[in-house]
Design a protein around this motif. Sequence first.
Motif, PDB file in Angstrom:
ATOM      1  N   SER A 102       0.850  -1.184   0.000  1.00 16.29           N
ATOM      2  CA  SER A 102       0.000   0.000   0.000  1.00 16.29           C
ATOM      3  C   SER A 102       0.884   1.231   0.000  1.00 16.29           C
ATOM      4  O   SER A 102       2.072   1.161   0.293  1.00 16.29           O
ATOM      5  CB  SER A 102      -0.925   0.007   1.220  1.00 16.29           C
ATOM      6  N   THR A 131       2.560   1.971  -5.827  1.00 18.59           N
ATOM      7  CA  THR A 131       2.471   0.799  -6.685  1.00 18.59           C
ATOM      8  C   THR A 131       3.790   0.043  -6.667  1.00 18.59           C
ATOM      9  O   THR A 131       4.863   0.639  -6.558  1.00 18.59           O
ATOM     10  CB  THR A 131       2.133   1.205  -8.126  1.00 18.59           C
ATOM     11  N   ASN A 158      -1.098  -5.201  -6.833  1.00 20.31           N
ATOM     12  CA  ASN A 158      -0.097  -4.658  -5.911  1.00 20.31           C
ATOM     13  C   ASN A 158       0.318  -5.700  -4.874  1.00 20.31           C
ATOM     14  O   ASN A 158       0.436  -5.377  -3.677  1.00 20.31           O
ATOM     15  CB  ASN A 158      -0.601  -3.390  -5.223  1.00 20.31           C
TER      16      ASN A 158
END
Length: 124
Positions: free
Chosen positions: A25, A28, A76
Motif C-alpha cells: 500500500s 504501486t 499490488n
Amino acid sequence: QVQLVESGGGLVQPGGSLTLSCVASGETLNGYLIAWFRQAQGQERKMVAVITRGGSTNYADAVNGRFTISRDDARNEGYLQMNSLKPEDTAIYYCGVRRTYLGYSEREVDYKAWGQGTQVTVSS
C-alpha cells in the motif's frame, strides 16, 4: 512511502505447501524488485527469492526447485509459493522491495519497507 504486509504463514507438515502473500500500500509495486527473506531463530535474515519488474526470478540454493516467487502488479501483491516444505524452512518470512533503477541485489540491507513477517513452521 510503500508499506508491506505479509500473510499466509502457519503450521504445516513436512512435504506440505503454503503460499505467502505480500500486500503493498502507499505506492504501486511497479518499478520495484520484490524479495522474500527469512529469519530462523537465532540466525540472520537471508534471501529466499527475488523477482524483478520484468518477472525474472532468482532463488537461494536451499529452496530452488521447491519455491516459486511471483507478482501481480495490478493487485499490488507479491507471492511465494512453497512446496515440499522441510523442517529447516521454519522461519519468519518477510518481503521487501527495492527500486528497480538501483539495480539487482540479494542483500537484506538493500531492501526496505519490511512488514511484520509471517511465521512458517514445518513440523510433524
